[in-house]
Scaffold this motif. Structure first.
Motif, mmCIF file in Angstrom:
data_model
loop_
_atom_site.group_PDB
_atom_site.id
_atom_site.type_symbol
_atom_site.label_atom_id
_atom_site.label_comp_id
_atom_site.label_asym_id
_atom_site.label_seq_id
_atom_site.Cartn_x
_atom_site.Cartn_y
_atom_site.Cartn_z
ATOM 1 N N VAL A 68 -4.951 -8.980 59.942
ATOM 2 C CA VAL A 68 -6.124 -9.937 59.760
ATOM 3 C C VAL A 68 -5.561 -11.257 60.322
ATOM 4 O O VAL A 68 -6.301 -11.896 60.796
ATOM 5 N N ALA B 208 -10.785 -8.982 62.362
ATOM 6 C CA ALA B 208 -11.328 -8.373 61.511
ATOM 7 C C ALA B 208 -12.831 -7.726 62.224
ATOM 8 O O ALA B 208 -13.540 -7.062 61.514
ATOM 9 N N GLY C 85 -10.720 -2.007 63.335
ATOM 10 C CA GLY C 85 -9.444 -1.263 63.102
ATOM 11 C C GLY C 85 -8.803 -0.995 64.208
ATOM 12 O O GLY C 85 -7.838 -0.285 64.227
ATOM 13 N N TYR D 232 -3.706 -3.968 56.819
ATOM 14 C CA TYR D 232 -4.737 -4.910 57.201
ATOM 15 C C TYR D 232 -4.429 -6.446 57.004
ATOM 16 O O TYR D 232 -4.700 -7.229 57.845
ATOM 17 N N GLU E 237 -5.182 -0.182 62.489
ATOM 18 C CA GLU E 237 -4.775 -0.273 61.069
ATOM 19 C C GLU E 237 -4.492 0.837 60.690
ATOM 20 O O GLU E 237 -5.221 1.923 60.947
#
Length: 272
Positions: free
Chosen positions: A88, A94, A98, A84, A59
């Motif tokens: 996601v 999640a 990351g 994100y 991320e």
């Protein structure tokens, strides 16, 4: 060099988003396949254990965070990054803190290699829940077990959930499967016997010994055998073992979850 991903359908995301665990396992068949490690801690432990990264998925906000030190060590490995809101969409992203990493599997060692210098091992019979596999590995690593052996019906310790729940200890404690040619429990028990191990079946049987039994705890080489969720160990496995071992229960509770039982057994029977 970072590669920006703008589209969830990008082929670079296939191994992370659209390839099943079984497909990853067979990716390079007959050679060992791929697995996905998630979170910096788990990825770092896999790398330290000698697993080779194929690509990283990070991320944006984590490129300068925990992931940074890992990425510096592998400048030639592709790094894919996105916001994100796109990532996601990946199932379970999640929970990864990351960062994901696709990695090459290593060839599995033989049972003989795993057990060569071991005095306490765990044997898992058809434990199918990846969460339980991960929790058992974490307990085995923490509580003085030298190795873990798995029968063919067990969930793969390198499945994402198993590795994550284990906190990466699947990369720290030696493990392997019994060869598919070996029939369990007959052949497997014979292998353990040939390697000098006494076997202890964890089961709630009337003829069992307590987990604090002095003879049991003083065995030089001991294999602690735990069974599948719900049904526990097969009757033939119990009959073939040197000991049947019971964890005493109270308040009318009939048994512990296999992961909880493993922690008790490893603490009591591991060499400390």
């Amino acid at each position: 060099m970072w590669n920006e991903i703008k589209d969830f359908a990008a082929p670079e995301l296939d191994v992370y988003a659209r390839t099943s665990e079984v497909q990853l396992l067979r990716y390079y068949e007959p050679e060992p396949g791929i697995f996905i490690a998630e979170s910096p801690k788990v990825i770092e432990r896999a790398l330290k254990a000698g697993y080779q990264p194929i690509s990283f998925l990070v991320e944006h906000k984590d490129l300068e965070g925990e992931a940074q030190e890992i990425l510096k060590q592998y400048p030639d490995v592709p790094v894919y990054t996105a916001e994100y809101e796109l990532l996601v969409k990946l199932t379970g992203f999640a929970l990864t803190r990351g960062m994901l990493c696709s990695m090459r599997r290593n060839p599995l060692p033989s049972v003989e290699e795993i057990c060569r210098n071991a005095s306490r091992i765990a044997v898992l019979e058809n434990v199918v829940n990846p969460t339980n596999i991960g929790a058992i590995f974490r307990s085995a690593a923490a509580l003085h077990m030298d190795a873990v052996l798995l029968t063919g019906g067990c969930s793969d310790p390198l499945y994402r959930r198993a590795a994550r729940v284990s906190m990466g200890t699947v990369f720290q404690i030696p493990w392997t499967y019994f060869n598919k040619k070996n029939v369990w429990p007959q052949d497997g028990m014979q292998i353990l016997q040939n390697l000098g191990f006494k076997t202890a079946a964890m089961a709630l049987c009337d003829d069992s010994v307590g987990i604090d039994d002095k003879a049991l705890r003083s065995e030089e080489k001991l294999a602690v055998i735990l069974g599948t969720e719900g049904d526990g160990l097969a009757s033939q496995t119990i009959a073939d073992c040197d000991y049947t071992v019971k964890i005493p229960m109270s308040h009318g509770v009939d048994s512990l979850n296999v992961a909880a039982a493993s922690a008790v057994a490893f603490w009591e029977l591991g060499h400390r």
